[in-house]
Design a protein around this motif. Structure first.
Motif, PDB file in Angstrom:
ATOM      1  N   ILE A 173       0.851  -1.195   0.000  1.00  0.00           N
ATOM      2  CA  ILE A 173       0.000   0.000   0.000  1.00  0.00           C
ATOM      3  C   ILE A 173       0.885   1.242   0.000  1.00  0.00           C
ATOM      4  O   ILE A 173       1.958   1.260   0.613  1.00  0.00           O
ATOM      5  N   ASP A 174       0.446   2.264  -0.672  1.00  0.00           N
ATOM      6  CA  ASP A 174       1.210   3.507  -0.717  1.00  0.00           C
ATOM      7  C   ASP A 174       1.443   4.026   0.701  1.00  0.00           C
ATOM      8  O   ASP A 174       0.516   4.063   1.512  1.00  0.00           O
ATOM      9  N   PRO A 175       2.694   4.393   1.031  1.00  0.00           N
ATOM     10  CA  PRO A 175       2.983   4.831   2.406  1.00  0.00           C
ATOM     11  C   PRO A 175       2.250   6.092   2.837  1.00  0.00           C
ATOM     12  O   PRO A 175       2.218   6.400   4.029  1.00  0.00           O
ATOM     13  N   ARG A 176       1.637   6.803   1.921  1.00  0.00           N
ATOM     14  CA  ARG A 176       0.782   7.921   2.336  1.00  0.00           C
ATOM     15  C   ARG A 176      -0.418   7.432   3.133  1.00  0.00           C
ATOM     16  O   ARG A 176      -0.953   8.150   3.989  1.00  0.00           O
ATOM     17  N   PHE A 177      -0.849   6.195   2.869  1.00  0.00           N
ATOM     18  CA  PHE A 177      -2.017   5.626   3.547  1.00  0.00           C
ATOM     19  C   PHE A 177      -1.633   4.600   4.600  1.00  0.00           C
ATOM     20  O   PHE A 177      -2.427   4.308   5.499  1.00  0.00           O
ATOM     21  N   ALA A 178      -0.426   4.031   4.478  1.00  0.00           N
ATOM     22  CA  ALA A 178       0.049   3.017   5.432  1.00  0.00           C
ATOM     23  C   ALA A 178       1.520   3.283   5.733  1.00  0.00           C
ATOM     24  O   ALA A 178       2.399   2.587   5.234  1.00  0.00           O
ATOM     25  N   ARG A 216       6.791   3.472  12.950  1.00  0.00           N
ATOM     26  CA  ARG A 216       6.667   4.348  11.788  1.00  0.00           C
ATOM     27  C   ARG A 216       5.233   4.791  11.534  1.00  0.00           C
ATOM     28  O   ARG A 216       4.974   5.552  10.605  1.00  0.00           O
ATOM     29  N   ASP A 217       4.308   4.303  12.335  1.00  0.00           N
ATOM     30  CA  ASP A 217       2.915   4.679  12.113  1.00  0.00           C
ATOM     31  C   ASP A 217       2.707   6.145  12.492  1.00  0.00           C
ATOM     32  O   ASP A 217       3.429   6.702  13.320  1.00  0.00           O
ATOM     33  N   ARG A 218       1.711   6.760  11.877  1.00  0.00           N
ATOM     34  CA  ARG A 218       1.369   8.159  12.171  1.00  0.00           C
ATOM     35  C   ARG A 218      -0.104   8.234  12.550  1.00  0.00           C
ATOM     36  O   ARG A 218      -0.970   7.859  11.756  1.00  0.00           O
ATOM     37  N   HIS A 219      -0.358   8.706  13.773  1.00  0.00           N
ATOM     38  CA  HIS A 219      -1.730   8.906  14.258  1.00  0.00           C
ATOM     39  C   HIS A 219      -2.567   7.630  14.149  1.00  0.00           C
ATOM     40  O   HIS A 219      -3.785   7.698  13.952  1.00  0.00           O
TER      41      HIS A 219
END
Length: 291
Positions: A225-230, A271-274
């Motif tokens: 998945i694109d890292p913008r979403f994951a 590395r997760d965000r929010h």
């Protein structure tokens, strides 16, 4: 699930197959996340056990991975034999050796497998640039690799090469391509998806894996998945699949009658965000029980 079975979640907390070991924290972090807690009361869901690789200075990394994979294979086989549906949360992708060996043993023959991943994970120890085992599990499942990771479920291959598809790959080495082509595994990479469209590629992939006589499984590396979403993944690669496409695909796959198990790996909470990636995992589990 379309057949009404209870979904049993098993955590496989390994990071030792990767260069960044933080994926070992993924299953526990997700189990304690608000995203999971919102799902936990669902009557069709049960978190069974979280498994860990053994400690010990006398054991090599590969030996520790093999021990975890044997325990995971037993857990998955038991889940199937108890009439429940296995869903494994990893951990680095080396745990796939345990997941799919357990399914193969449980159904008594090699299965079809849809491998959704930014990478091909088809190195052997001889071809690997890094020596990281999370780059080798698909080769192991096809019967090639370190002998400690082979034959955990069935003798020989755990996955039927003619019913195996890698979907979404966009970062790989020529040795992996050569190996999978010799095995006659279908590779649908990111360039082909961009050219043909995700829906057409998914339809072809499902047609191949779901035609396996004993059924099929799906292994999702979140870096597909694109890292913008994951963002919370072990090995992020740009320009991946939209999260909406993956959720739509998951909903369809979860409702197919030949589906034997599901796997979601490489969650790296550091590395997760929010909580974005944890929520995506929860959304996919939600699609599983609704499918």
């Amino acid at each position: 699930m379309s057949d009404g079975r209870r979904v049993r979640v098993t955590g496989a907390a390994s990071g030792i197959g990767a260069q960044d070991v933080a994926c070992a924290d993924g299953p526990v972090a997700f189990h304690h996340s608000q995203a999971w807690q919102a799902l936990a009361r669902h009557p069709a869901l049960d978190w069974g056990r979280t498994l860990f690789a053994p400690n010990g200075e006398r054991l090599s990394r590969t030996a520790r991975i093999a021990a975890l994979c044997r325990t995971l294979a037993d857990e998955v086989e038991t889940t199937l034999r108890q009439g429940q549906f296995p869903l494994v949360i990893g951990g680095d992708h080396s745990v796939a050796v345990g997941t799919w060996s357990g399914v193969a043993r449980g159904i008594g023959q090699p299965l079809g497998l849809l491998w959704i991943d930014a990478h091909l994970d088809s190195h052997t120890p001889e071809s690997s640039y890094s020596g990281a085992v999370h780059g080798m599990p698909l080769a192991c499942l096809l019967g090639q690799g370190d002998r400690r990771l082979l034959g955990i479920g069935l003798p020989g291959a755990q996955v039927s090469a003619g019913h195996c598809v890698v979907l979404g790959a966009r970062s790989y080495e020529p040795e992996e391509i050569d190996f999978l082509r010799r095995q006659q595994v279908r590779i649908i990479d990111g360039e082909e998806i961009a050219r043909r469209g995700f829906a057409a590629c998914l339809d072809e992939a499902v047609g191949i894996v779901a035609s396996a006589p004993a059924g099929f499984g799906v292994s999702l590396d979140l870096d597909a998945i694109d890292p913008r979403f994951a963002p919370g993944v072990g090995s992020p690669e740009p320009d991946g699949l939209p999260a909406t496409d993956v959720r739509t695909a998951w909903r369809w796959l979860a409702g197919l009658p030949g589906l034997r198990a599901l796997e979601i790996v490489e969650y790296n909470p550091d590395r997760d965000r929010h909580g974005m990636t944890a929520q995506l995992i929860a959304d996919l589990i939600g699609e599983t029980v609704a499918g």
